[in-house]
Design a protein around this motif. Structure first.
Motif, mmCIF file in Angstrom:
data_model
loop_
_atom_site.group_PDB
_atom_site.id
_atom_site.type_symbol
_atom_site.label_atom_id
_atom_site.label_comp_id
_atom_site.label_asym_id
_atom_site.label_seq_id
_atom_site.Cartn_x
_atom_site.Cartn_y
_atom_site.Cartn_z
ATOM 1 N N LEU A 327 0.795 -1.123 -0.118
ATOM 2 C CA LEU A 327 0.092 0.035 -0.016
ATOM 3 C C LEU A 327 0.993 1.237 0.023
ATOM 4 O O LEU A 327 0.463 2.407 -0.707
ATOM 5 C CB LEU A 327 -0.911 -0.117 1.344
ATOM 6 C CG LEU A 327 -2.228 -0.682 0.979
ATOM 7 C CD1 LEU A 327 -2.340 -1.905 0.592
ATOM 8 C CD2 LEU A 327 -2.978 -0.261 2.425
ATOM 9 N N GLY A 328 2.009 1.328 0.864
ATOM 10 C CA GLY A 328 2.765 2.320 0.839
ATOM 11 C C GLY A 328 3.374 2.637 -0.441
ATOM 12 O O GLY A 328 3.491 3.717 -0.725
ATOM 13 N N ARG A 329 3.847 1.526 -1.024
ATOM 14 C CA ARG A 329 4.192 1.781 -2.477
ATOM 15 C C ARG A 329 3.660 2.412 -3.741
ATOM 16 O O ARG A 329 3.675 3.428 -4.240
ATOM 17 C CB ARG A 329 4.871 0.405 -3.156
ATOM 18 C CG ARG A 329 5.744 0.501 -4.195
ATOM 19 C CD ARG A 329 5.673 -1.000 -4.971
ATOM 20 N NE ARG A 329 4.544 -1.454 -5.423
ATOM 21 C CZ ARG A 329 3.819 -1.382 -6.339
ATOM 22 N NH1 ARG A 329 4.223 -0.415 -7.284
ATOM 23 N NH2 ARG A 329 2.737 -2.110 -6.614
ATOM 24 N N ILE A 330 2.304 1.785 -3.428
ATOM 25 C CA ILE A 330 1.114 2.264 -4.373
ATOM 26 C C ILE A 330 0.772 3.765 -4.055
ATOM 27 O O ILE A 330 0.765 4.585 -4.992
ATOM 28 C CB ILE A 330 0.039 1.474 -4.193
ATOM 29 C CG1 ILE A 330 0.116 0.030 -4.811
ATOM 30 C CG2 ILE A 330 -0.984 2.092 -5.088
ATOM 31 C CD1 ILE A 330 -1.156 -1.101 -4.512
ATOM 32 N N LEU A 331 0.881 4.065 -2.941
ATOM 33 C CA LEU A 331 0.318 5.474 -2.467
ATOM 34 C C LEU A 331 1.473 6.595 -2.356
ATOM 35 O O LEU A 331 1.176 7.703 -2.073
ATOM 36 C CB LEU A 331 -0.547 5.436 -1.151
ATOM 37 C CG LEU A 331 -1.790 4.546 -1.381
ATOM 38 C CD1 LEU A 331 -2.474 4.512 -0.068
ATOM 39 C CD2 LEU A 331 -2.575 5.201 -2.653
ATOM 40 N N GLY A 332 2.970 6.084 -2.524
ATOM 41 C CA GLY A 332 3.783 6.896 -2.336
ATOM 42 C C GLY A 332 4.336 7.250 -1.070
ATOM 43 O O GLY A 332 4.638 8.272 -0.845
ATOM 44 N N ALA A 333 4.264 6.365 -0.074
ATOM 45 C CA ALA A 333 4.743 6.428 1.366
ATOM 46 C C ALA A 333 3.995 7.585 2.196
ATOM 47 O O ALA A 333 4.601 8.286 2.512
ATOM 48 C CB ALA A 333 6.074 6.680 1.345
ATOM 49 N N PRO A 334 2.664 7.281 2.405
ATOM 50 C CA PRO A 334 2.032 8.226 3.190
ATOM 51 C C PRO A 334 2.463 7.876 4.608
ATOM 52 O O PRO A 334 3.158 6.918 4.893
ATOM 53 C CB PRO A 334 0.498 7.996 2.840
ATOM 54 C CG PRO A 334 0.509 6.520 2.449
ATOM 55 C CD PRO A 334 1.814 6.388 1.643
ATOM 56 N N PRO A 335 1.895 8.809 5.673
ATOM 57 C CA PRO A 335 2.295 8.511 6.979
ATOM 58 C C PRO A 335 1.606 7.010 7.326
ATOM 59 O O PRO A 335 0.733 6.608 6.916
ATOM 60 C CB PRO A 335 1.570 9.817 7.812
ATOM 61 C CG PRO A 335 1.353 10.517 6.841
ATOM 62 C CD PRO A 335 1.194 9.874 5.209
ATOM 63 N N VAL A 336 2.525 6.493 8.429
ATOM 64 C CA VAL A 336 2.042 5.104 8.898
ATOM 65 C C VAL A 336 1.618 5.473 10.387
ATOM 66 O O VAL A 336 2.634 5.902 11.143
ATOM 67 C CB VAL A 336 3.217 4.110 8.836
ATOM 68 C CG1 VAL A 336 2.756 2.843 9.418
ATOM 69 C CG2 VAL A 336 3.406 4.003 7.303
ATOM 70 N N LEU A 337 0.342 5.050 10.829
ATOM 71 C CA LEU A 337 -0.054 5.498 12.301
ATOM 72 C C LEU A 337 -0.445 4.223 12.916
ATOM 73 O O LEU A 337 -1.184 3.472 12.440
ATOM 74 C CB LEU A 337 -1.256 6.334 11.936
ATOM 75 C CG LEU A 337 -1.320 7.336 10.782
ATOM 76 C CD1 LEU A 337 -2.479 8.025 10.917
ATOM 77 C CD2 LEU A 337 -0.210 8.576 11.349
ATOM 78 N N GLY A 338 -0.230 4.193 14.032
ATOM 79 C CA GLY A 338 -0.801 3.319 15.050
ATOM 80 C C GLY A 338 -2.267 3.632 15.541
ATOM 81 O O GLY A 338 -2.459 5.005 15.487
ATOM 82 N N THR A 339 -2.912 2.960 16.031
ATOM 83 C CA THR A 339 -4.483 3.170 16.420
ATOM 84 C C THR A 339 -4.998 2.368 17.676
ATOM 85 O O THR A 339 -4.533 1.083 17.751
ATOM 86 C CB THR A 339 -5.327 3.112 15.513
ATOM 87 O OG1 THR A 339 -6.718 3.308 15.922
ATOM 88 C CG2 THR A 339 -5.382 1.794 14.813
ATOM 89 N N GLY A 340 -5.770 3.062 18.622
ATOM 90 C CA GLY A 340 -6.113 2.368 19.586
ATOM 91 C C GLY A 340 -7.418 1.834 19.547
ATOM 92 O O GLY A 340 -8.262 1.242 20.259
#
Length: 395
Positions: A327-340
């Motif tokens: 997904l990061g490759r397809i979208l050009g490395a957007p932010p990666v987030l954790g979630t609660g």
């Protein structure tokens, strides 16, 4: 699509949504999903657990790419939590058809049932059942606040509950599940990005604290003679905040019931539900243990009987790194987030490769009518989802 969804299950007094599982509002949302599927020529079906599916291509071919979310809500919830992922799934398909995309794999759009757990107290019932993480016996025992069981509610809504349970054959045909969701926080707003990718879901659970005291008259019983469970409950609520702050975690008592619930009566029972989440398992264990210890100490001092029951638990979910990286490759490395926050994607991750996209929420507010996302950001999310689906499912 938003105009059609807007009035369904909306409470006039609060402006929030009460789309509880297997109610009239839920039925209306399900009818909306089916109409959207059929208007696009998709093959529609409801699985044994009441989850809805709309298929492009052969469902039996295997290696399907699936996207979607849920349409039910918390009490007085917002418009975006869940529905944004479903609406975006249909809109992304429309975008791909407009591009003339050629699908090399089956594509499915889905609405998982009872994700929020607002009616029966257990989140992600539809996906838990499908993944075998909720047994039919336990599901049959779930009851709402009026004593209606889950099977009774399903049957009243026109769904046969006799076949609910694990659905490994269906899950084995899924090659990837991607869920788009409004961000439940402000990380993207602070970074200035409209779309992000989920890295992991924090471990989280729900615990029920039953404080049993002695009912008595509020106007005639001396303070020294009282066994008032409300005091122990109140001290436990404060302890939850204290323990969460110490551990850098989250702990919330957001639901409480009182018996006999009279203004001039000392309660006989106070029942409170704890929701706690943390970045890792040791931190979560520390928080919950500290809260329970404080509750027992307070109860012992006041002569209160305490029972603590863990009603649900979800361990930490690390989304599949290979899919996340794709997904990061397809979208050009957007932010990666954790979630609660918990999601159907987290439940399904034990059975199929899963990933999540987040759309910016400028206020960070969720589970509230104040939940929001701008139209431009929603469009950015749709285009990002379309790009991902094209990269995963199209030849």
């Amino acid at each position: 699509m938003w105009r059609e969804l807007k009035p369904l299950g909306r409470a006039a007094e609060s402006g929030g949504y009460r789309r509880y599982a297997w109610t009239a509002a839920d039925t209306d949302c399900r009818a909306w999903f089916r109409a959207q599927a059929e208007s696009r020529g998709l093959a529609y079906e409801t699985d044994r657990n009441g989850n809805q599916w709309a298929w492009l291509g052969d469902p039996l071919a295997g290696d399907a790419v699936v996207t979607g979310s849920h349409l039910d809500s918390v009490p007085d919830g917002g418009a975006f939590d869940g529905p944004l992922g479903v609406v975006s799934a249909f809109a992304a398909l429309d975008e791909l058809r407009g591009r003339g995309a050629r699908f090399g794999k089956p594509l499915a759009l889905t609405n998982f049932g009872d994700e929020e757990g607002a009616r029966f107290g257990l989140a992600c019932v539809g996906s838990r059942l499908a993944a075998g993480q909720l047994t039919p016996d336990r599901a049959h025992a779930l009851r709402d606040g009026d004593g209606v069981t889950l099977p009774q509610a399903m049957e009243a809504a026109g769904h046969d509950p006799s076949a609910i349970g694990a659905d490994p054959e269906r899950l084995a045909r899924i090659g990837a599940f991607v869920e788009l969701h409004v961000e439940q926080g402000r990380a993207l707003d602070l970074s200035g990005d409209p779309v992000g990718i989920a890295s992991a879901i924090w471990p989280h659970g729900r615990w029920r604290f039953d404080f049993h005291g002695e009912a008595n008259h509020a106007g005639t019983t001396r303070l020294a003679d009282r066994r008032d469970p409300m005091l122990s409950y109140a001290e436990t609520v404060l302890a939850a905040r204290r323990e969460a702050e110490l551990a850098g975690a989250l702990a919330t008592f957001g639901k409480v019931s009182v018996e006999p619930n009279g203004v001039n009566a000392i309660p006989s029972l106070v029942r409170g539900w704890l929701d706690s989440r943390a970045a890792d398992q040791p931190a979560l264990d520390t928080v919950v243990a500290g809260i329970e210890r404080a509750a027992r100490e307070s109860a012992d001092r006041a002569g209160i009987d305490l029972r603590v029951v863990r009603e649900s638990f979800s361990p930490v979910v690390e989304f599949q790194h290979a899919l996340r990286d794709e997904l990061g490759r397809i979208l050009g490395a957007p932010p990666v987030l954790g979630t609660g926050a918990g999601h159907d994607a987290g439940i399904l991750s034990a059975s199929v490769p899963t990933a999540m996209l987040f759309v910016r929420n400028p206020t960070g507010v969720s589970h509230s009518p104040a939940e929001s996302a701008t139209e431009d950001d929603c469009v950015a999310g749709i285009l990002a989802l379309a790009d991902v689906l094209e990269g995963l499912a199209c030849s």
